[in-house]
Design a protein around this motif. Structure first.
Motif, PDB file in Angstrom:
ATOM      1  N   GLU A 257       0.898  -1.147   0.018  1.00  0.00           N
ATOM      2  CA  GLU A 257       0.084   0.021   0.004  1.00  0.00           C
ATOM      3  C   GLU A 257       0.787   1.164   0.115  1.00  0.00           C
ATOM      4  N   ASP A 258       1.983   1.337   0.764  1.00  0.00           N
ATOM      5  CA  ASP A 258       2.756   2.586   0.814  1.00  0.00           C
ATOM      6  C   ASP A 258       3.495   2.786  -0.288  1.00  0.00           C
ATOM      7  N   GLN A 259       4.095   1.768  -1.013  1.00  0.00           N
ATOM      8  CA  GLN A 259       4.768   1.867  -2.072  1.00  0.00           C
ATOM      9  C   GLN A 259       3.675   2.508  -3.255  1.00  0.00           C
ATOM     10  N   LYS A 260       2.256   1.938  -3.476  1.00  0.00           N
ATOM     11  CA  LYS A 260       1.422   2.227  -4.075  1.00  0.00           C
ATOM     12  C   LYS A 260       0.998   3.885  -4.086  1.00  0.00           C
ATOM     13  N   GLN A 261       0.891   4.101  -2.839  1.00  0.00           N
ATOM     14  CA  GLN A 261       0.786   5.596  -2.549  1.00  0.00           C
ATOM     15  C   GLN A 261       1.656   6.439  -3.045  1.00  0.00           C
ATOM     16  N   ALA A 262       3.144   5.962  -2.702  1.00  0.00           N
ATOM     17  CA  ALA A 262       4.496   6.712  -3.072  1.00  0.00           C
ATOM     18  C   ALA A 262       4.356   7.011  -4.594  1.00  0.00           C
ATOM     19  N   ILE A 263       3.919   6.083  -5.268  1.00  0.00           N
ATOM     20  CA  ILE A 263       4.054   5.828  -6.928  1.00  0.00           C
ATOM     21  C   ILE A 263       2.988   6.753  -7.146  1.00  0.00           C
ATOM     22  N   LYS A 264       1.912   6.886  -6.578  1.00  0.00           N
ATOM     23  CA  LYS A 264       0.595   7.839  -7.060  1.00  0.00           C
ATOM     24  C   LYS A 264       1.033   9.273  -6.831  1.00  0.00           C
ATOM     25  N   ARG A 265       2.017   9.403  -5.674  1.00  0.00           N
ATOM     26  CA  ARG A 265       2.315  10.776  -5.618  1.00  0.00           C
ATOM     27  C   ARG A 265       3.376  11.181  -6.397  1.00  0.00           C
ATOM     28  N   LYS A 266       4.148  10.339  -6.729  1.00  0.00           N
ATOM     29  CA  LYS A 266       5.346  10.504  -7.774  1.00  0.00           C
ATOM     30  C   LYS A 266       4.626  11.234  -9.182  1.00  0.00           C
ATOM     31  N   ASP A 267       3.480  10.191  -9.486  1.00  0.00           N
ATOM     32  CA  ASP A 267       2.966  10.356 -10.946  1.00  0.00           C
ATOM     33  C   ASP A 267       2.194  11.726 -10.729  1.00  0.00           C
ATOM     34  N   GLU A 268       1.521  11.879  -9.707  1.00  0.00           N
ATOM     35  CA  GLU A 268       1.051  13.373  -9.498  1.00  0.00           C
ATOM     36  C   GLU A 268       1.908  14.490  -9.679  1.00  0.00           C
ATOM     37  N   PHE A 269       3.076  14.217  -9.145  1.00  0.00           N
ATOM     38  CA  PHE A 269       4.049  15.413  -9.213  1.00  0.00           C
ATOM     39  C   PHE A 269       4.545  15.557 -10.465  1.00  0.00           C
ATOM     40  N   ILE A 270       4.890  14.287 -11.066  1.00  0.00           N
ATOM     41  CA  ILE A 270       5.198  14.652 -12.533  1.00  0.00           C
ATOM     42  C   ILE A 270       4.286  15.309 -13.274  1.00  0.00           C
ATOM     43  N   SER A 271       3.096  14.973 -13.249  1.00  0.00           N
ATOM     44  CA  SER A 271       2.229  15.438 -14.124  1.00  0.00           C
ATOM     45  C   SER A 271       2.100  17.234 -13.589  1.00  0.00           C
ATOM     46  N   ILE A 272       1.971  17.694 -12.490  1.00  0.00           N
ATOM     47  CA  ILE A 272       1.893  18.984 -12.003  1.00  0.00           C
ATOM     48  C   ILE A 272       3.118  19.400 -12.585  1.00  0.00           C
ATOM     49  N   ALA A 273       4.249  19.179 -12.001  1.00  0.00           N
ATOM     50  CA  ALA A 273       5.610  19.659 -12.531  1.00  0.00           C
ATOM     51  C   ALA A 273       5.891  19.833 -14.046  1.00  0.00           C
ATOM     52  N   SER A 274       5.221  19.107 -14.659  1.00  0.00           N
ATOM     53  CA  SER A 274       5.541  19.218 -16.306  1.00  0.00           C
ATOM     54  C   SER A 274       4.488  20.073 -16.951  1.00  0.00           C
ATOM     55  N   HIS A 275       3.337  20.081 -16.351  1.00  0.00           N
ATOM     56  CA  HIS A 275       2.423  21.116 -16.698  1.00  0.00           C
ATOM     57  C   HIS A 275       3.015  22.719 -16.427  1.00  0.00           C
ATOM     58  N   GLU A 276       3.520  22.600 -15.201  1.00  0.00           N
ATOM     59  CA  GLU A 276       4.093  24.068 -14.612  1.00  0.00           C
ATOM     60  C   GLU A 276       5.222  24.396 -15.692  1.00  0.00           C
ATOM     61  N   LEU A 277       5.942  23.424 -16.057  1.00  0.00           N
ATOM     62  CA  LEU A 277       7.150  23.766 -16.798  1.00  0.00           C
ATOM     63  C   LEU A 277       6.860  24.299 -18.142  1.00  0.00           C
ATOM     64  N   LYS A 278       5.872  23.641 -18.625  1.00  0.00           N
ATOM     65  CA  LYS A 278       5.248  23.736 -20.115  1.00  0.00           C
ATOM     66  C   LYS A 278       5.157  25.198 -20.401  1.00  0.00           C
ATOM     67  N   THR A 279       4.438  25.823 -19.574  1.00  0.00           N
ATOM     68  CA  THR A 279       3.931  27.250 -19.659  1.00  0.00           C
ATOM     69  C   THR A 279       4.986  28.216 -19.810  1.00  0.00           C
ATOM     70  N   PRO A 280       5.885  28.265 -19.053  1.00  0.00           N
ATOM     71  CA  PRO A 280       7.253  29.190 -19.288  1.00  0.00           C
ATOM     72  C   PRO A 280       8.071  28.835 -20.457  1.00  0.00           C
ATOM     73  N   LEU A 281       8.031  27.530 -20.548  1.00  0.00           N
ATOM     74  CA  LEU A 281       9.019  27.311 -21.595  1.00  0.00           C
ATOM     75  C   LEU A 281       8.285  27.457 -23.104  1.00  0.00           C
ATOM     76  N   THR A 282       7.090  27.356 -23.169  1.00  0.00           N
ATOM     77  CA  THR A 282       6.419  27.988 -24.391  1.00  0.00           C
ATOM     78  C   THR A 282       6.745  29.437 -24.601  1.00  0.00           C
ATOM     79  N   THR A 283       6.730  30.112 -23.750  1.00  0.00           N
ATOM     80  CA  THR A 283       7.018  31.476 -23.807  1.00  0.00           C
ATOM     81  C   THR A 283       8.464  31.693 -24.171  1.00  0.00           C
ATOM     82  N   ILE A 284       9.491  31.023 -23.264  1.00  0.00           N
ATOM     83  CA  ILE A 284      10.915  31.337 -23.720  1.00  0.00           C
ATOM     84  C   ILE A 284      11.074  30.763 -25.268  1.00  0.00           C
TER      85      ILE A 284
END
Ligand code: ADP
Length: 484
Positions: A257-284
């Motif tokens: 269960e703990d590994q599953k939760q950690a993977i879920k959090r990591k996936d959520e982080f990757i999703s948020i981080a890549s969305h956040e990075l995408k916007t300024p990069l498009t402007t640059i």
């Protein structure tokens, strides 16, 4: 063998002749003393004993014989002068089978009695043999059962010490033992824990494995008794073999269960981080492209191009990370249409030649076929395979791109390089998420997600795909897409 004991050689001779004529093996002794010596050395099936002999008479010999364990059970036929001696005979020898024949001897009666005793002897011998075999068989089984019990006990005590829920079942899959941790999830050792309604049923999945005889593994959520909470567990079951048959199955549920939760959090982080990075990069990227167009100074243009190259790399990386998030959440969309494969491939090769001018890209065969699929996504697969060919080629800078239509009406595309190759043990893992070949981790940059995304795209187009490679000979990645 039959032993004849008589002090008169002529009697010995005539008895021996009668018996030998009827194929009985015969031995003789002329006195009681000689007979006793012979009995100690040899094994006899029957003794024919004259009662009246000088020295030890027949009764004394019989009495002595009954004292030897070796001869105690050997039947005796007494040769007596008169039937009145019978009562002495019974008195003298009680252990073995006895009979008597009065003199003068009638050969037919003698033969009849010898045959009867001989047959009896054979049957007794066979019975004893059988008994011996049975006895050792029983001993063997007892020992084997004791060993099995000891092993089972040992296994149970091992299973008690581990933190997982552990159990054993009979060969048929029927639960026979569960450790104490089991009771945190189910109140009976003879029932499997309750499974989350959205997950596969344990028993039916396990029974499918039983009929195949192969180890079995599944991830499943099971309900904990104390708080009614479902927790992810990895269920693993292995068969225990003995003499080519499955004796039992041993299984464990490991809490993941703990590994599953950690993977879920990591996936959520990757999703948020890549969305956040995408916007300024498009402007640059937009500003750098503007600068490129405005700048007249060649040195400045050179710097701007370099900046643009790095921005594009970053852009591809972020796009890959976003793809991963889409795959994880099941949101990767495909815009499938009919399109011609050949122009798409030509476009990819033109771009490859521009990007990697030091490489030769040789196209073999024609791919003049119409495909139904997402052109951009399939192009992404080709670009990934080709850029990997370049990335993992050191000396020979050639890449062959071969296309053909197979007998099964599929378009087969293969990309062959002559680079460093991939050791066999890594090949089946290449398409897994974040997988990179160990030795290459140090020498080349990458995240190990390109092939994972390719696999998802190809699966969603019902493609077969794979890799063939020999270390230092190069690598071929291929896929085939149905034409209908
Ligand atoms: P990345 O290249 O970013 O590491 P990929 O998912 O594209 O990620 O590839 C996974 C791994 O497969 C790479 O790290 C590399 O070890 C191996 N690989 C892929 N293509 C090739 C190739 N053409 N030759 C040798 N190894 C390769």
């Amino acid at each position: 063998m039959i032993l004849i004991i008589d002090d008169k050689p002529e009697n010995l001779f005539s008895l021996k002749t009668i018996l030998t004529l009827h194929s009985f093996p015969v031995d003789t002794a002329e006195s009681g003393e000689e007979a006793l010596k012979k009995v100690l050395k040899n094994n006899y099936a029957l003794i024919i004993l004259d009662v009246q002999m000088p020295g030890m008479d027949g009764f004394e010999v019989a009495e002595a014989l009954s004292g030897y364990s070796k001869s105690r059970d050997v039947p005796i036929i007494f040769l007596s002068a008169a039937s009145t001696e019978k009562k002495y005979i019974t008195k003298g020898y009680t252990s073995g089978g006895i009979d008597y024949i009065t003199k003068p001897i009638d050969p037919d009666i003698l033969l009849l009695k010898v045959k009867t005793f001989y047959k009896l002897f054979e049957q007794t011998r066979q019975l004893n043999e059988m008994q011996e075999i049975l006895r050792s068989e029983i001993e063997f089984r007892k020992k084997a059962q004791a060993e099995i019990n000891a092993k089972a006990l040992e296994l149970k005590s091992i299973l008690e010490t581990i933190p997982q829920l552990a159990f054993t079942t009979k060969a048929t899959g029927e639960l026979e033992y569960a450790n104490s941790q089991w009771l945190n999830y189910v109140s009976s050792a003879f029932r499997f824990p309750e499974v989350h309604p959205d997950d596969k049923d344990i028993e039916s999945s396990f029974h499918a494995a039983i009929s195949s005889g192969k180890p079995f593994e599944m991830e499943v959520r099971i309900k904990r008794i104390k708080d009614n909470v479902y927790r992810y567990h990895l269920l693993r079951v292995l068969p225990v073999w003995e003499n080519n048959a499955i004796l039992r199955w041993v299984g464990t549920f490991t809490d993941i269960e703990d590994q599953k939760q950690a993977i879920k959090r990591k996936d959520e982080f990757i999703s948020i981080a890549s969305h956040e990075l995408k916007t300024p990069l498009t402007t640059i990227k937009a500003y750098v492209q503007l600068l490129e167009r405005m700048s007249k100074d060649p040195t400045a243009q050179n710097y701007v191009n370099k900046a643009l190259f790095q921005v594009n790399k970053l852009d591809k990386l972020i796009a890959d990370l976003l793809d991963i998030s889409k795959i994880e959440s099941g949101k990767m969309k495909f815009d499938k249409k009919k399109f011609r494969f050949e122009p798409m491939l030509s476009g990819v090769l033109d771009m490859a030649r521009q990007t990697y001018p030091e490489f030769v890209f040789e196209q073999k065969g024609k791919a003049d076929a119409e495909i139904f699929g997402d052109e951009t996504r399939l192009e992404q697969v080709l670009v990934n395979f080709i850029s990997n060919s370049v990335k993992y080629s050191a000396s020979r800078k050639e890449v062959f791109i071969e296309t053909s239509i197979t007998g099964e009406n599929k378009l087969l595309v293969s990309i062959k390089d002559f680079g460093i190759g991939i050791p066999k043990e890594h090949q089946q893992n290449l398409f897994k998420k974040f997988y990179r070949v160990e030795d290459q981790v140090k020498t080349t940059q990458g995240l190990g997600i390109g092939l994972y995304i390719c696999a998802e795209i190809l699966q969603r187009h019902n493609c077969d795909y794979g890799v063939q490679s020999e270390p230092s000979d190069g690598t071929t990645f291929y896929f085939s897409i149905p034409l209908n």
